[in-house]
Design a protein around this motif. Structure first.
Motif, PDB file in Angstrom:
ATOM      1  N   GLU A 196       0.853  -1.185   0.000  1.00 57.19           N
ATOM      2  CA  GLU A 196       0.000   0.000   0.000  1.00 57.19           C
ATOM      3  C   GLU A 196       0.886   1.232   0.000  1.00 57.19           C
ATOM      4  N   VAL A 197       0.574   2.150  -0.906  1.00 61.05           N
ATOM      5  CA  VAL A 197       1.398   3.349  -1.087  1.00 61.05           C
ATOM      6  C   VAL A 197       0.492   4.570  -1.191  1.00 61.05           C
ATOM      7  N   ILE A 198       1.110   5.740  -1.124  1.00 65.39           N
ATOM      8  CA  ILE A 198       0.395   6.995  -1.364  1.00 65.39           C
ATOM      9  C   ILE A 198       1.246   7.885  -2.263  1.00 65.39           C
ATOM     10  N   SER A 199       0.564   8.698  -3.035  1.00 64.16           N
ATOM     11  CA  SER A 199       1.267   9.684  -3.847  1.00 64.16           C
ATOM     12  C   SER A 199       1.470  10.939  -3.017  1.00 64.16           C
ATOM     13  N   GLU A 200       2.092  11.944  -3.581  1.00 59.00           N
ATOM     14  CA  GLU A 200       2.294  13.217  -2.877  1.00 59.00           C
ATOM     15  C   GLU A 200       1.068  14.117  -2.990  1.00 59.00           C
ATOM     16  N   GLY A 201      -0.056  13.514  -3.319  1.00 57.30           N
ATOM     17  CA  GLY A 201      -1.293  14.269  -3.442  1.00 57.30           C
ATOM     18  C   GLY A 201      -1.859  14.226  -4.840  1.00 57.30           C
ATOM     19  N   ASP A 202      -1.036  13.834  -5.819  1.00 56.53           N
ATOM     20  CA  ASP A 202      -1.492  13.766  -7.197  1.00 56.53           C
ATOM     21  C   ASP A 202      -2.237  12.463  -7.458  1.00 56.53           C
ATOM     22  N   PHE A 203      -3.126  12.523  -8.448  1.00 52.99           N
ATOM     23  CA  PHE A 203      -3.775  11.295  -8.904  1.00 52.99           C
ATOM     24  C   PHE A 203      -2.822  10.560  -9.839  1.00 52.99           C
ATOM     25  N   ILE A 204      -2.636   9.253  -9.554  1.00 49.30           N
ATOM     26  CA  ILE A 204      -1.792   8.413 -10.412  1.00 49.30           C
ATOM     27  C   ILE A 204      -2.634   7.212 -10.817  1.00 49.30           C
ATOM     28  N   SER A 205      -2.775   7.014 -12.102  1.00 53.87           N
ATOM     29  CA  SER A 205      -3.633   5.936 -12.593  1.00 53.87           C
ATOM     30  C   SER A 205      -2.959   4.579 -12.470  1.00 53.87           C
ATOM     31  N   SER A 206      -3.778   3.535 -12.518  1.00 55.95           N
ATOM     32  CA  SER A 206      -3.279   2.164 -12.429  1.00 55.95           C
ATOM     33  C   SER A 206      -2.363   1.862 -13.617  1.00 55.95           C
ATOM     34  N   GLY A 207      -1.279   1.080 -13.348  1.00 59.71           N
ATOM     35  CA  GLY A 207      -0.354   0.701 -14.409  1.00 59.71           C
ATOM     36  C   GLY A 207       0.741   1.712 -14.661  1.00 59.71           C
ATOM     37  N   THR A 208       0.877   2.705 -13.817  1.00 56.14           N
ATOM     38  CA  THR A 208       1.893   3.749 -13.995  1.00 56.14           C
ATOM     39  C   THR A 208       3.181   3.360 -13.280  1.00 56.14           C
ATOM     40  N   GLU A 209       4.316   3.598 -13.944  1.00 56.64           N
ATOM     41  CA  GLU A 209       5.616   3.338 -13.327  1.00 56.64           C
ATOM     42  C   GLU A 209       5.864   4.397 -12.247  1.00 56.64           C
ATOM     43  N   VAL A 210       6.243   3.944 -11.035  1.00 61.85           N
ATOM     44  CA  VAL A 210       6.466   4.871  -9.918  1.00 61.85           C
ATOM     45  C   VAL A 210       7.795   4.561  -9.238  1.00 61.85           C
ATOM     46  N   LYS A 211       8.227   5.530  -8.447  1.00 60.26           N
ATOM     47  CA  LYS A 211       9.473   5.380  -7.689  1.00 60.26           C
ATOM     48  C   LYS A 211       9.204   5.753  -6.238  1.00 60.26           C
ATOM     49  N   VAL A 212       9.772   5.008  -5.293  1.00 62.81           N
ATOM     50  CA  VAL A 212       9.588   5.281  -3.869  1.00 62.81           C
ATOM     51  C   VAL A 212      10.496   6.441  -3.468  1.00 62.81           C
ATOM     52  N   LEU A 213       9.883   7.487  -2.911  1.00 64.32           N
ATOM     53  CA  LEU A 213      10.644   8.668  -2.499  1.00 64.32           C
ATOM     54  C   LEU A 213      11.098   8.583  -1.051  1.00 64.32           C
ATOM     55  N   ARG A 214      10.176   8.155  -0.181  1.00 64.06           N
ATOM     56  CA  ARG A 214      10.487   8.150   1.254  1.00 64.06           C
ATOM     57  C   ARG A 214       9.433   7.324   1.981  1.00 64.06           C
ATOM     58  N   ILE A 215       9.695   7.135   3.263  1.00 64.78           N
ATOM     59  CA  ILE A 215       8.728   6.493   4.142  1.00 64.78           C
ATOM     60  C   ILE A 215       8.014   7.594   4.921  1.00 64.78           C
ATOM     61  N   GLN A 216       6.693   7.526   4.951  1.00 67.67           N
ATOM     62  CA  GLN A 216       5.886   8.502   5.683  1.00 67.67           C
ATOM     63  C   GLN A 216       4.998   7.731   6.641  1.00 67.67           C
ATOM     64  N   GLY A 217       5.398   7.724   7.929  1.00 70.01           N
ATOM     65  CA  GLY A 217       4.685   6.875   8.879  1.00 70.01           C
ATOM     66  C   GLY A 217       4.876   5.430   8.469  1.00 70.01           C
ATOM     67  N   ASN A 218       3.813   4.727   8.142  1.00 67.62           N
ATOM     68  CA  ASN A 218       3.885   3.342   7.665  1.00 67.62           C
ATOM     69  C   ASN A 218       3.544   3.247   6.182  1.00 67.62           C
ATOM     70  N   TYR A 219       3.630   4.365   5.491  1.00 68.28           N
ATOM     71  CA  TYR A 219       3.336   4.386   4.066  1.00 68.28           C
ATOM     72  C   TYR A 219       4.636   4.599   3.277  1.00 68.28           C
ATOM     73  N   LEU A 220       4.597   4.093   2.026  1.00 71.68           N
ATOM     74  CA  LEU A 220       5.643   4.436   1.063  1.00 71.68           C
ATOM     75  C   LEU A 220       5.087   5.528   0.177  1.00 71.68           C
ATOM     76  N   VAL A 221       5.805   6.655   0.129  1.00 75.28           N
ATOM     77  CA  VAL A 221       5.393   7.768  -0.706  1.00 75.28           C
ATOM     78  C   VAL A 221       6.055   7.600  -2.071  1.00 75.28           C
ATOM     79  N   VAL A 222       5.237   7.597  -3.134  1.00 75.19           N
ATOM     80  CA  VAL A 222       5.753   7.348  -4.480  1.00 75.19           C
ATOM     81  C   VAL A 222       5.426   8.514  -5.397  1.00 75.19           C
ATOM     82  N   THR A 223       6.128   8.567  -6.505  1.00 74.67           N
ATOM     83  CA  THR A 223       5.868   9.580  -7.529  1.00 74.67           C
ATOM     84  C   THR A 223       6.035   8.928  -8.889  1.00 74.67           C
ATOM     85  N   LYS A 224       5.470   9.577  -9.909  1.00 74.97           N
ATOM     86  CA  LYS A 224       5.596   9.047 -11.274  1.00 74.97           C
ATOM     87  C   LYS A 224       7.057   9.097 -11.726  1.00 74.97           C
ATOM     88  N   ILE A 225       7.458   8.103 -12.486  1.00 73.30           N
ATOM     89  CA  ILE A 225       8.794   8.110 -13.085  1.00 73.30           C
ATOM     90  C   ILE A 225       8.759   8.848 -14.412  1.00 73.30           C
TER      91      ILE A 225
END
Length: 444
Positions: free
Chosen positions: A415-444
């Motif tokens: 289970e991950v979260i974006s930085e607030g942006d909508f990211i559609s299914s099937g999108t390549e992402v990269k893990v930026l950091r750990i936020q609490g118990n979440y992995l924060v990801v962004t589009k590649i």
């Protein structure tokens, strides 16, 4: 001996009767020195009830106001006219507009030197005259009240009607406003008094003054509708929502936002400011924003509509409109109200951008974050101490992120979260950091 006993009993009985009579010979006083509003209506109602409970001989209204809401002035007028206890009013300085109506409703009027009564035309909060239908209503209320209390109804009507001509008192095109001496001359003042003690000295049996004490509810309401407190509550509403969207499932920010919204709307509703439809508009706006973030892909009509309804509900709740009638509200007031809400909406966003990362990684936020989001989910488990190894890793989303969702990282379903942006299914992402118990990801 028998005679002495009888005499002593008689003296004690007479003394008890005297003390009991004196205890009930009170003047119950309350003060109106603000704009006539629902809070003043509640104050008057509570004061009259307390005066009746204490078996007061008189009710004294210490008045100094430039006016206020006509409907509340009419309610107060009606309560004073129907009071079983004789009512007195002490005009310390001003009894204008709605204040004049309230004063004329009292049995006796006392005025300090330099005080005035009158100028009862209905205006909006910019001082502009309202349409004729409002003036006509006020004219007849002033006239009827004067008739009820035995005062000159023509002068009372002249306080509202500038077209009326009263020989020796007013010319056509002017509004009646009486000084203390003029009010004495025309029967709108019983006597001049510089303070309450002078009024008490004119009453029989040397009465005792008892001042009304506001209850806790009245005090809390007045504190909550203070503009500074309202501003803080607005910041908490939007700040809580932003933090909850950034870290779904934390719940504490959402609870703070919900509590702040309740504290914001409740006193405004009791004050007659927030209408049902304004509160409903706010609630619908929040629902639409949540739907846009967590249900509907992208950001479109629902999100924009939600923002508009949320801002409108909060801003309009501060205005004295009557349903959809904004005749009593100036454009400046509308502008200030919306500006205040927009600033409150933008400020938490700026703070999040500037200090969000430090806050989310703080020990306090770590304690608030849910502990089970990455520990186990439908047969896929991850040890928290391995999360740090995933920072910088790449993967692909397997659900939409709005901003929370699921992604495959290093062949693990997480289970991950974006930085607030909508990211559609099937999108390549990269893990930026750990936020609490979440992995924060962004589009590649």
């Amino acid at each position: 001996m028998q005679f002495s006993y009888t005499l002593l009993t008689t003296i004690l009985f007479t003394l008890c009767i005297s003390l009991h009579t004196r205890a009930e010979n009170i003047v119950y006083s309350f003060t109106i020195q603000s704009e006539i509003s629902p809070s003043v209506t509640r104050l008057t109602e509570n004061a009259i009830k307390d005066a009746e409970r204490r078996n007061a001989k008189y009710i004294l209204v210490q008045l100094d106001t430039y006016g206020g809401l006509v409907d509340d002035a009419d309610k107060i007028r009606t309560m004073l006219l129907r009071s079983k206890i004789p009512t007195l009013v002490f005009i310390k300085n001003n009894a204008a507009s709605a204040g004049a109506l309230i004063s004329i409703a009292c049995d006796s009027i006392y005025m300090a030197s330099g005080a005035t009564i009158g100028a009862a035309s209905v205006v909006n909060q910019s001082g502009e005259l309202m349409p004729e239908k409002y003036q006509s209503y006020m004219r007849k209320k002033m006239r009827a009240t004067a008739e009820e209390t035995g005062r000159n109804p023509l002068i009372a009507e002249g306080m509202t009607d500038e077209s009326l001509e009263i020989e020796g008192i007013k010319e056509k095109g002017k509004i009646v406003t009486l000084t203390t001496d003029e009010a004495l001359k025309y029967g709108f003042c019983n006597a001049k008094a510089e303070n309450v003690n002078e009024i008490l000295s004119r009453l029989p049996d040397n009465p005792t003054l008892v001042n009304h004490q506001s209850n806790l509810t009245e005090s809390v309401i007045m504190w909550l509708i203070n503009p500074a407190v309202s501003g803080v509550l607005l910041l908490l509403i939007f700040g809580g929502l932003y933090f909850e969207f950034k870290a779904p499932g934390t719940l504490f920010p959402a609870a703070v936002s919900l509590l702040a919204a309740a504290l914001y709307f409740a006193p405004l509703y009791l004050e007659g400011l927030a209408a049902n439809w304004e509160i409903i508009a706010f609630a619908i706006g929040i629902v639409l924003i949540l739907a846009e973030i967590f249900v509907i892909p992208g950001f479109g009509l629902a999100g924009i509509s939600g923002i508009v309804l949320t801002i409108s509900g909060l801003a309009l709740a501060m205005l004295r409109n009557v349903n959809f009638d904004f005749s009593f509200v100036s454009t400046d007031e509308i502008g200030r109200s919306f500006f205040m809400v927009v600033i409150a909406m933008i400020t938490p966003l700026i703070l999040l951008v500037a200090f969000g990362q430090q806050l989310f990684n703080s020990p306090f936020f770590e304690k608030l974050a849910p502990k089970d989001n990455l520990s186990s989910h439908k047969g896929f488990s991850v040890q928290e101490n391995t999360l740090k190894n995933l920072v910088g890793a790449s993967g692909k989303t397997i659900t939409d992120l709005r901003p929370a969702g699921k992604a495959t990282i290093n062949n693990e379903r997480l289970e991950v979260i974006s930085e607030g942006d909508f990211i559609s299914s099937g999108t390549e992402v990269k893990v930026l950091r750990i936020q609490g118990n979440y992995l924060v990801v962004t589009k590649i």
